[in-house]
Design a protein around this motif. Structure first.
Motif, PDB file in Angstrom:
ATOM      1  N   LYS A 118       0.578  -1.312  -0.062  1.00 53.79           N
ATOM      2  CA  LYS A 118      -0.058  -0.023  -0.022  1.00 53.79           C
ATOM      3  C   LYS A 118       0.810   1.141  -0.155  1.00 53.79           C
ATOM      4  O   LYS A 118       0.730   2.031   0.734  1.00 53.79           O
ATOM      5  CB  LYS A 118      -0.832   0.086   1.339  1.00 53.79           C
ATOM      6  N   SER A 158       3.354 -10.131  -1.678  1.00 53.48           N
ATOM      7  CA  SER A 158       2.192  -9.420  -2.105  1.00 53.48           C
ATOM      8  C   SER A 158       1.927  -9.401  -3.637  1.00 53.48           C
ATOM      9  O   SER A 158       2.903  -9.688  -4.583  1.00 53.48           O
ATOM     10  CB  SER A 158       2.114  -8.116  -1.910  1.00 53.48           C
ATOM     11  N   ASN A 162      -2.265  -5.850  -6.838  1.00 51.46           N
ATOM     12  CA  ASN A 162      -3.190  -5.697  -5.778  1.00 51.46           C
ATOM     13  C   ASN A 162      -2.564  -6.043  -4.630  1.00 51.46           C
ATOM     14  O   ASN A 162      -2.483  -7.292  -4.221  1.00 51.46           O
ATOM     15  CB  ASN A 162      -4.593  -6.785  -6.369  1.00 51.46           C
ATOM     16  N   ASP A 164      -3.849  -6.021  -1.651  1.00 49.03           N
ATOM     17  CA  ASP A 164      -4.719  -6.720  -0.838  1.00 49.03           C
ATOM     18  C   ASP A 164      -4.697  -8.450  -1.020  1.00 49.03           C
ATOM     19  O   ASP A 164      -5.177  -9.377  -0.070  1.00 49.03           O
ATOM     20  CB  ASP A 164      -6.298  -6.368  -1.035  1.00 49.03           C
ATOM     21  N   ASP A 179      -6.805 -12.651   1.357  1.00 50.95           N
ATOM     22  CA  ASP A 179      -7.565 -11.493   0.771  1.00 50.95           C
ATOM     23  C   ASP A 179      -7.481 -10.523   2.105  1.00 50.95           C
ATOM     24  O   ASP A 179      -8.380 -10.815   2.705  1.00 50.95           O
ATOM     25  CB  ASP A 179      -8.743 -11.731  -0.063  1.00 50.95           C
ATOM     26  N   LEU A 180      -6.730  -9.490   1.982  1.00 51.07           N
ATOM     27  CA  LEU A 180      -6.841  -8.572   3.221  1.00 51.07           C
ATOM     28  C   LEU A 180      -8.115  -7.793   3.407  1.00 51.07           C
ATOM     29  O   LEU A 180      -8.513  -7.200   4.480  1.00 51.07           O
ATOM     30  CB  LEU A 180      -5.833  -7.441   3.216  1.00 51.07           C
ATOM     31  N   ARG A 181      -9.083  -7.795   2.285  1.00 53.71           N
ATOM     32  CA  ARG A 181     -10.217  -7.209   2.586  1.00 53.71           C
ATOM     33  C   ARG A 181     -11.330  -8.016   3.115  1.00 53.71           C
ATOM     34  O   ARG A 181     -12.425  -7.765   3.637  1.00 53.71           O
ATOM     35  CB  ARG A 181     -10.743  -6.908   1.175  1.00 53.71           C
ATOM     36  N   SER A 183     -11.980  -9.668   6.379  1.00 51.69           N
ATOM     37  CA  SER A 183     -11.792  -9.703   7.820  1.00 51.69           C
ATOM     38  C   SER A 183     -12.931 -10.240   8.286  1.00 51.69           C
ATOM     39  O   SER A 183     -14.355  -9.940   8.084  1.00 51.69           O
ATOM     40  CB  SER A 183     -11.486  -8.426   8.312  1.00 51.69           C
TER      41      SER A 183
END
Length: 511
Positions: A118, A158, A162, A164, A179-181, A183
């Motif tokens: 990021k 990573s 992307n 994420d 996928d870090l999105r 949670s």
């Protein structure tokens, strides 16, 4: 005038008329690698106690390229300013304190890998506590815990476009996709959101021969390194069982797409040699594997059927903590060594003796190149130090590229002086805020931040300077026909939307 001199002048004039002026846009270390100089040494300790560093990583963006993340056996993450003017009269502890931007306890266990994502605003840590954690760097706050591995997490990488999407490999023999999105509800003691993996492959490198030879030993199945390749769907993995590198298509993980390994010579007996680390250059065409047979192998991901294109020897790789790294432009490889030195090879001259970077007193383990500051690298060692090296000093008398000179001339004199002096020491009330320039007005950023030369964008041929050699194995050409263009590295590793080619497609077509 001497006749030979007279003729040489006219030859140069004729060559310029035919070929034009060929200006080197980037300083290249060919023939000058031995001029590496140590520019700083920092101790790794906390509360007066020394601890061995296990992972290091430079930031990936140009503006933060001088910031080095360091993780150690005590679970700390340290951020260090490698542009600090290190004094020869200062102790290693004083150097570390002055260069330190911040530090925090990331895990109550060893941290084996760190990964910037990021735009360097977040960092991932992989630990012996069988978890990975996602951190907001500015706040030094954990914003996610990745749970699911049943062994120490040894490596992670990573997605190339992307951030994420992440792949990780563990001592339990599996690799996971995350996928870090995605949670779930907070489950940790500190109410940190937990993230579960979206896919898992167990026993990815557990061979039948490894079972017979090293039965019951966790190291025989451990995943030691993972890479997300530039085609955006393929993953490379390596393990402790043998020297095989496997390639997987994330859209179908039932089995690997292909694999490659060194070819044994007739005089060599078949032995099991694990791989301690994998790395790839910035273009993604070349992949290096650091093997426990004391060699580093270089592969072309589009010519895996040929085996390694080259191998580099001279270092001693006696533990899985010893890593190697190919430079972003694929011109050099640096490796740690169990003999207390680091070694640097020119990729286009594998038979030459490597340059030895001395002064460490213990096994040299993690190494890393700066992505934006050419020639700068860091080495870490069991002697509880991290050392910064640079070869740019040997170019100090050369003129900067024309593009930089024009930029300098267009700047006010004060900023011009800063650019030419480079690396001016900077400071303010908050080291962390100044280091990353978050939430600061544009004027403040310009005033506080040392001005560095702009990164010169290079063609594919300039990125991989050794590709121009005559050896066919290291030459990747792309013709003008549609068929040849579809098999070029740019189309396979970075496919256009109209041609969804991956590494799997390439090998199916080749067969």
């Amino acid at each position: 005038m001497d006749t030979s001199t007279h003729q040489s002048i006219f030859r140069r004039i004729a060559s310029r008329e035919l070929n034009g002026f060929r200006v080197r846009k980037r300083a290249y270390m060919d023939g000058m690698t031995s001029n590496f100089s140590e520019i700083g040494v920092m101790a790794v300790e906390h509360s007066g106690g020394e601890t061995p560093p296990l992972a290091i990583s430079f930031c990936k963006t140009a503006k933060n390229s001088h910031i080095l993340a360091l993780a150690d056996e005590d679970g700390y993450v340290n951020l260090l300013n490698t542009r600090h003017k290190f004094s020869s009269s200062s102790s290693y502890q004083e150097n570390a304190e002055k260069a330190k931007i911040c530090d925090w306890v990331a895990h109550h266990n060893a941290v084996f890998d760190v990964c910037w994502i990021k735009e360097d605003a977040q960092i991932l840590t992989a630990s012996g506590d069988q978890t990975m954690k996602l951190w907001d760097v500015q706040e030094k706050k954990c914003i996610g815990v990745l749970t699911g591995h049943r062994g120490s997490v040894k490596s992670m990488c990573s997605h190339p476009t992307n951030a994420d999407i992440v792949v990780s490999g563990s001592r339990d023999g599996s690799f996971h996709l995350w996928d870090l999105r995605c949670s779930s509800a907070p489950k940790s003691r500190r109410a940190e959101p937990c993230i579960c993996s979206t896919a898992e492959v167990k026993g990815a490198h557990l061979s039948s021969q490894a079972k017979r030879v090293r039965r019951g030993k966790a190291a025989s199945m451990s995943i030691t390194s993972v890479l997300y390749l530039k085609d955006q769907v393929s993953i490379a993995t390596a393990g402790a069982a043998d020297s095989v590198v496997k390639f997987w298509d994330t859209r179908n993980l039932k089995s690997s797409v292909t694999q490659t390994c060194p070819r044994l010579q007739a005089s060599e007996k078949e032995r099991l040699h694990g791989i301690s680390s994998l790395s790839q250059d910035q273009s993604g065409v070349f992949l290096s594997a650091s093997c426990m047979d004391n060699r580093i192998y270089l592969y072309n991901v589009l010519q895996l059927e040929k085996g390694p294109l080259r191998s580099f020897s001279g270092c001693r790789i006696e533990s899985f903590f010893v890593k190697s790294e190919i430079s972003p432009d694929a011109s050099h490889i640096v490796s740690g060594s169990s003999d207390g030195n680091a070694y640097v090879w020119q990729v286009n001259k594998p038979q030459e003796e490597p340059v030895t970077l001395k002064t460490h007193d213990g096994e040299v383990t993690a190494v890393d190149w700066s992505y934006s500051e050419d020639g700068k690298l860091a080495t870490s060692s069991d002697d509880f130090t991290v050392r910064i090296w640079d070869h740019n000093s040997c170019f100090s008398s050369t003129k900067p590229p024309a593009s930089i000179r024009r930029r300098v001339m267009a700047m006010p004199s004060r900023e011009c002086r800063k650019l030419l002096m480079k690396d001016q020491e900077w400071s303010s009330k908050s080291r962390l805020d100044n280091a990353f320039h978050w939430n600061k007005p544009a004027d403040d950023i310009t005033r506080d931040m040392p001005i560095t030369p702009p990164k010169v964008h290079k063609t594919d041929g300039q990125k991989n300077q050794f590709l121009s050699m005559s050896e066919s194995d290291l030459t990747v050409t792309s013709g003008k026909t549609p068929e040849s263009a579809s098999k070029s590295p740019s189309s396979v590793l970075n496919p256009p939307s109209s041609i969804k080619r991956t590494i799997r497609d390439y090998f199916l077509a080749a067969s």
